[in-house]
Motif scaffolding. Structure first.
Motif, mmCIF file in Angstrom:
data_model
loop_
_atom_site.group_PDB
_atom_site.id
_atom_site.type_symbol
_atom_site.label_atom_id
_atom_site.label_comp_id
_atom_site.label_asym_id
_atom_site.label_seq_id
_atom_site.Cartn_x
_atom_site.Cartn_y
_atom_site.Cartn_z
ATOM 1 N N UNK A 146 0.802 -1.235 0.000
ATOM 2 C CA UNK A 146 0.000 0.000 0.000
ATOM 3 C C UNK A 146 0.834 1.285 0.000
ATOM 4 N N UNK A 147 1.719 1.442 0.970
ATOM 5 C CA UNK A 147 2.304 2.769 1.158
ATOM 6 C C UNK A 147 3.211 3.218 0.005
ATOM 7 N N UNK A 148 4.136 2.353 -0.402
ATOM 8 C CA UNK A 148 5.035 2.805 -1.483
ATOM 9 C C UNK A 148 4.229 3.033 -2.769
ATOM 10 N N UNK A 149 3.329 2.089 -3.160
ATOM 11 C CA UNK A 149 2.505 2.401 -4.340
ATOM 12 C C UNK A 149 1.717 3.693 -4.182
ATOM 13 N N UNK A 150 1.216 3.935 -2.968
ATOM 14 C CA UNK A 150 0.426 5.164 -2.767
ATOM 15 C C UNK A 150 1.288 6.405 -2.982
#
Ligand code: SF4
Length: 384
Positions: A146-150
């Protein structure tokens, strides 16, 4: 300085001795930015500094970025085309991202595009274990899924950014260990107030992260874009730089601070404790609409009064959403401001427009996430 921490909390509380505290782990918003600047010796973001920076972004032009430490050093490096770095971090704990994270990304991108020699985005996975009670494996999973793609979906350029996990960067871990012998508990408590072992580890890792790029670019200045709640980490880091001068010869990076996105209800409680008081990313259209329509405005008690006296955009959370997140064009923002002040505009119009723009923002984010997840599978992370 993981950005989630920024997003998490901006705290200015008063302790029993009536001193102002800014707590990176707290849950109260700042109510007096001027007092915080005075208390901690932060420099205001002036017109002169704005002129010295090439093509300042909207947060700078609108003084959402409101103060700094040593940013002149970076302005000079940009002008002379000399090496400098920019660094920020992800706290991979929550399962959504606060709107404030977009401001960190906007400032990070600004310095990257202004010519930073290296730009680092770290995942504070060890810190998540120490302060958020999740496992290293879970922190890694949340970061990758989630976080890096976000962050990529919100505009981080994967080709111009260097990524690492704290747990895989032995230089950072080694620096944090060395720093632990150079600080005292009294010093930590003077900066942070009450601390736990986890918070001590997090603070030392934070200092190690922001100084780590200087092991690759010796002597280069750096800049750390953060929310004002993170200033205690910057102050600890500066103390550490001073105390380890002979050993490491680091220089303290500059820091640049943005204000927080206010709670939708206008209270000083931070969003995590009151989910209805903030908009997070991602969020569905129905929820966005419900929250914006309940938000505090600077509108008057009746339509007739608003037409006669005009609204108060300075007190309006919806206007703040326009200013910080939803409107790029300064002329459009100025027009809304003037229409509000003159009484030509009513709050329903603004709420409808803000909902529309916020839903567009969420849809654009979701549309980019799939591609971003594919990119993350190909990313190379620094391991040393
Ligand atoms: Fe805020 Fe718009 Fe109402 Fe003015 S008219 S107070 S800007 S919502």
């Amino acid at each position: 300085m993981a950005s989630q921490r920024r997003a998490v909390v901006l705290i200015v509380a008063r302790d029993v001795r009536h001193e102002v505290l800014v707590d990176p782990w707290g849950a109260v918003l700042v109510d007096d930015y001027v007092r915080v600047m005075e208390r901690f010796g932060l420099e205001p973001f002036t017109d002169e500094l704005l002129k010295a920076l090439p093509s300042p972004n909207k947060l700078m032009r609108r003084r959402v970025v409101f103060c700094h430490r040593d940013l002149w050093v970076i302005a000079d490096a940009i002008r002379r085309r000399e090496p400098f770095y920019v660094l920020t971090g992800i706290m991979p704990s929550a399962l959504k991202i606060h709107l404030g994270t977009r401001m960190v990304i906007e400032n990070f991108r600004y310095f990257q595009e202004a010519g930073a020699t290296e730009a680092f985005l770290l995942v504070a996975d060890v810190e998540a274990v120490a302060t958020r009670g999740i496992t290293l494996q879970e922190a890694r999973r949340r970061a990758l899924e989630f976080h890096i793609p976000a962050w990529l979906a919100m505009g981080i350029d994967p080709d111009r950014t260097k990524f690492y996990f704290q747990s895989e960067n032995r230089t950072v871990l080694r620096l944090a260990s060395c720093f632990s012998g150079r600080v005292t508990m009294a010093q930590m408590e003077a900066i942070y107030g009450e601390v736990t072992p986890g918070k001590v580890i997090a603070a030392l890792l934070d200092a190690a992260d922001v100084l780590y790029p200087q092991t690759r670019l010796p002597g280069a200045p750096g800049v750390i874009p953060v929310g004002i709640d993170q200033d205690p980490h910057m102050r600890l880091m500066r103390d550490i730089v001073h105390r380890t001068k002979a050993e490491f010869g680091f220089r303290p990076p500059a820091s640049v601070y943005h204000k927080f996105t206010p709670s939708l209800d206008g209270s000083l409680k931070m969003s995590k404790s009151v989910p209805e008081s903030c908009i997070e990313i991602p969020e569905d259209p129905g929820s966005v609409e419900r929250k914006i329509w309940k938000a505090l405005t600077g509108g008057r008690g009746s339509l007739a009064e608003q037409r006669a006296k005009g609204g108060q955009p300075e007190k309006c959370v919806v206007f703040e959403l326009f200013k910080q997140h939803l409107i790029e064009d300064d002329r459009e923002l100025d027009r809304i401001y003037e229409e509000c002040r003159s009484g030509a505009r009513i709050c329903g119009e603004c709420k409808t427009y803000a909902t529309e723009l916020m839903v567009e923002l969420m849809e654009a984010f979701q549309a980019r996430m799939e591609e971003a997840r594919a990119i993350v599978k190909e990313l190379e992370f620094i391991r040393e």
